[in-house]
Design a protein around this motif. Structure first.
Motif, mmCIF file in Angstrom:
data_model
loop_
_atom_site.group_PDB
_atom_site.id
_atom_site.type_symbol
_atom_site.label_atom_id
_atom_site.label_comp_id
_atom_site.label_asym_id
_atom_site.label_seq_id
_atom_site.Cartn_x
_atom_site.Cartn_y
_atom_site.Cartn_z
ATOM 1 N N SER A 45 0.831 -1.217 0.000
ATOM 2 C CA SER A 45 0.000 0.000 0.000
ATOM 3 C C SER A 45 0.859 1.257 0.000
ATOM 4 O O SER A 45 0.484 2.282 -0.594
ATOM 5 C CB SER A 45 -0.929 0.031 1.217
ATOM 6 N N ALA A 102 0.559 4.226 -2.618
ATOM 7 C CA ALA A 102 0.372 5.622 -2.200
ATOM 8 C C ALA A 102 1.427 6.524 -2.836
ATOM 9 O O ALA A 102 1.129 7.653 -3.248
ATOM 10 C CB ALA A 102 0.421 5.719 -0.675
ATOM 11 N N LYS A 122 -1.630 13.936 -4.056
ATOM 12 C CA LYS A 122 -2.160 14.191 -2.705
ATOM 13 C C LYS A 122 -3.667 14.474 -2.792
ATOM 14 O O LYS A 122 -4.176 14.826 -3.849
ATOM 15 C CB LYS A 122 -1.483 15.428 -2.106
ATOM 16 N N GLU A 158 -6.402 12.557 -2.554
ATOM 17 C CA GLU A 158 -7.299 11.675 -3.306
ATOM 18 C C GLU A 158 -8.598 11.431 -2.541
ATOM 19 O O GLU A 158 -8.595 11.375 -1.305
ATOM 20 C CB GLU A 158 -6.647 10.287 -3.481
ATOM 21 N N LEU A 160 -5.547 0.262 3.097
ATOM 22 C CA LEU A 160 -5.337 1.229 2.008
ATOM 23 C C LEU A 160 -5.486 2.662 2.524
ATOM 24 O O LEU A 160 -4.669 3.540 2.207
ATOM 25 C CB LEU A 160 -6.331 0.969 0.868
ATOM 26 N N ALA A 182 -2.502 4.047 4.350
ATOM 27 C CA ALA A 182 -1.343 4.362 3.506
ATOM 28 C C ALA A 182 -1.579 5.598 2.647
ATOM 29 O O ALA A 182 -0.674 6.407 2.448
ATOM 30 C CB ALA A 182 -1.026 3.155 2.602
ATOM 31 N N VAL A 183 -2.816 5.748 2.144
ATOM 32 C CA VAL A 183 -3.089 6.800 1.147
ATOM 33 C C VAL A 183 -3.376 8.162 1.800
ATOM 34 O O VAL A 183 -3.179 9.200 1.177
ATOM 35 C CB VAL A 183 -4.270 6.343 0.230
ATOM 36 N N HIS A 184 -3.838 8.158 3.071
ATOM 37 C CA HIS A 184 -4.268 9.405 3.741
ATOM 38 C C HIS A 184 -5.192 10.209 2.829
ATOM 39 O O HIS A 184 -4.885 11.349 2.450
ATOM 40 C CB HIS A 184 -3.053 10.286 4.099
ATOM 41 N N PRO A 185 -6.330 9.639 2.451
ATOM 42 C CA PRO A 185 -7.180 10.340 1.470
ATOM 43 C C PRO A 185 -7.870 11.569 2.058
ATOM 44 O O PRO A 185 -7.961 11.721 3.278
ATOM 45 C CB PRO A 185 -8.212 9.272 1.095
#
Ligand code: AVI
Length: 315
Positions: A60, A64, A69, A71, A87, A90-93
């Protein structure tokens, strides 16, 4: 008792009367069926869930790193699995949008994720994601990352799978990305064990369809006259689940009579398995270009990061 779902009735009556009897797999998932599927995901023979979860835990961060940034993660399905938080961490949406046809599932899983990710805006959408749909206005400006784990795509025949992938692209828009889990072709014995486990949970999951028909559609199917069968269809590259009549049997559903000879089957599910090129071709057919693929040591399961391609002229 609640009134029966007319779509369920129509699918069952038409499906049982068809020359090759079949009932769409989505009807396997009533409350009991969903519980049994959860149990399947924990079986030692059922490798997809633990393999995909391990892939997400491992990769993940790499996924990422390939994204921008802010998302908005749009999950096709309710996000009730353990994979979503991996997910999201890891992505820090900037936002999370789960889409599911079942409002109950959606609310439960959204509440659980709100507790785990307190600052994250969550906008559940109760809808059927098989067609293009409108996303919440709050995420209009955000880049979109679709998430479709579990190789659920494999439960669709290729033509329908491509239709769904194209609908996802239309929903998410140009330039969006998609993280999709796809199960790989492998040794047939491994596949057959995964879909016909020693504890009989998959058999119970399949046979539950007959119980559901009896309970909801005034059926009198003798459930013990059928057995679960998992078959590898090499031509179609898929595991098929069937319910096979153990003896000649006659029954009624909603007042309509049916007869099955011993050995005749009702086809209840397909689970397609993909070679390395198969998955790429299917994604490309729907307008998604593969950016990267991650697989496990045995190459049993893949996670693919794809990007919505702009329309191009091609020779
Ligand atoms: C939900 N889907 C991806 C599962 C699969 O593996 O095709 C459904 C399932 N059917 C039997 N076991 C699991």
């Amino acid at each position: 008792m609640a009134s029966p779902d007319p779509a369920f009735r129509a699918d069952v009556l038409a499906g049982l009367a068809a020359p090759t009897p079949a009932v769409p797999a989505r009807w396997l998932y009533d409350r009991r069926g969903s519980e049994l599927f959860e149990e399947i995901t924990r079986l030692p023979e059922y490798y997809p869930t633990r393999t995909e979860t391990a892939l997400l835990e491992r990769y993940s961060g790499e996924i990422a790193a390939m994204l921008g940034k802010g998302e908005a993660v749009v999950e096709f399905g309710s996000g009730s699995s353990a994979k979503t938080p991996i997910l999201l961490r890891a992505v820090h949406p900037a936002a999370y949008v789960p889409i599911d046809i079942s409002g109950d599932f959606l609310r439960d899983s959204a509440d659980a994720l709100r507790a785990e990710f307190p600052g994250l805006p969550i906008h559940p959408v109760e809808a059927d994601f098989m067609g293009r749909l409108d996303l919440p206005p709050e995420i209009a400006a955000a880049p979109k990352l679709g998430f479709f784990p579990g190789s659920t795509i494999g439960n669709l025949v290729p033509r329908t799978a491509v239709d769904l992938l194209r609908a996802m692209k239309e929903t998410l828009g140009e330039g969006s990305r998609l993280v999709i889990g796809m199960d790989r072709t492998k040794d047939v014995d491994v596949l057959l064990a995964a879909y016909d486990d020693a504890a009989g949970v998959t058999a119970a999951f399949n046979l539950n369809l007959l119980r559901r028909i009896n309970a909801e559609l005034e059926g009198d199917i003798p459930v013990d006259a059928f057995r679960h069968r998992a078959i590898w269809n090499d031509e179609m590259s898929r595991i098929e689940m069937h319910l096979e009549a153990l003896r000649d049997v006659a029954f009624t559903v909603s007042g309509q009579g049916f007869a099955f000879a011993a050995g005749a089957t009702i086809h209840t599910e397909n689970s397609h398995k993909y070679g390395h090129r198969d998955s790429r071709l299917m994604l490309r057919a729907a307008g998604w270009g593969v950016l990267r693929e991650w697989t496990d040591e045995k190459q049993w399961f893949s996670i693919i990061l794809a990007e919505a391609e702009p329309p191009r002229f091609a020779p």
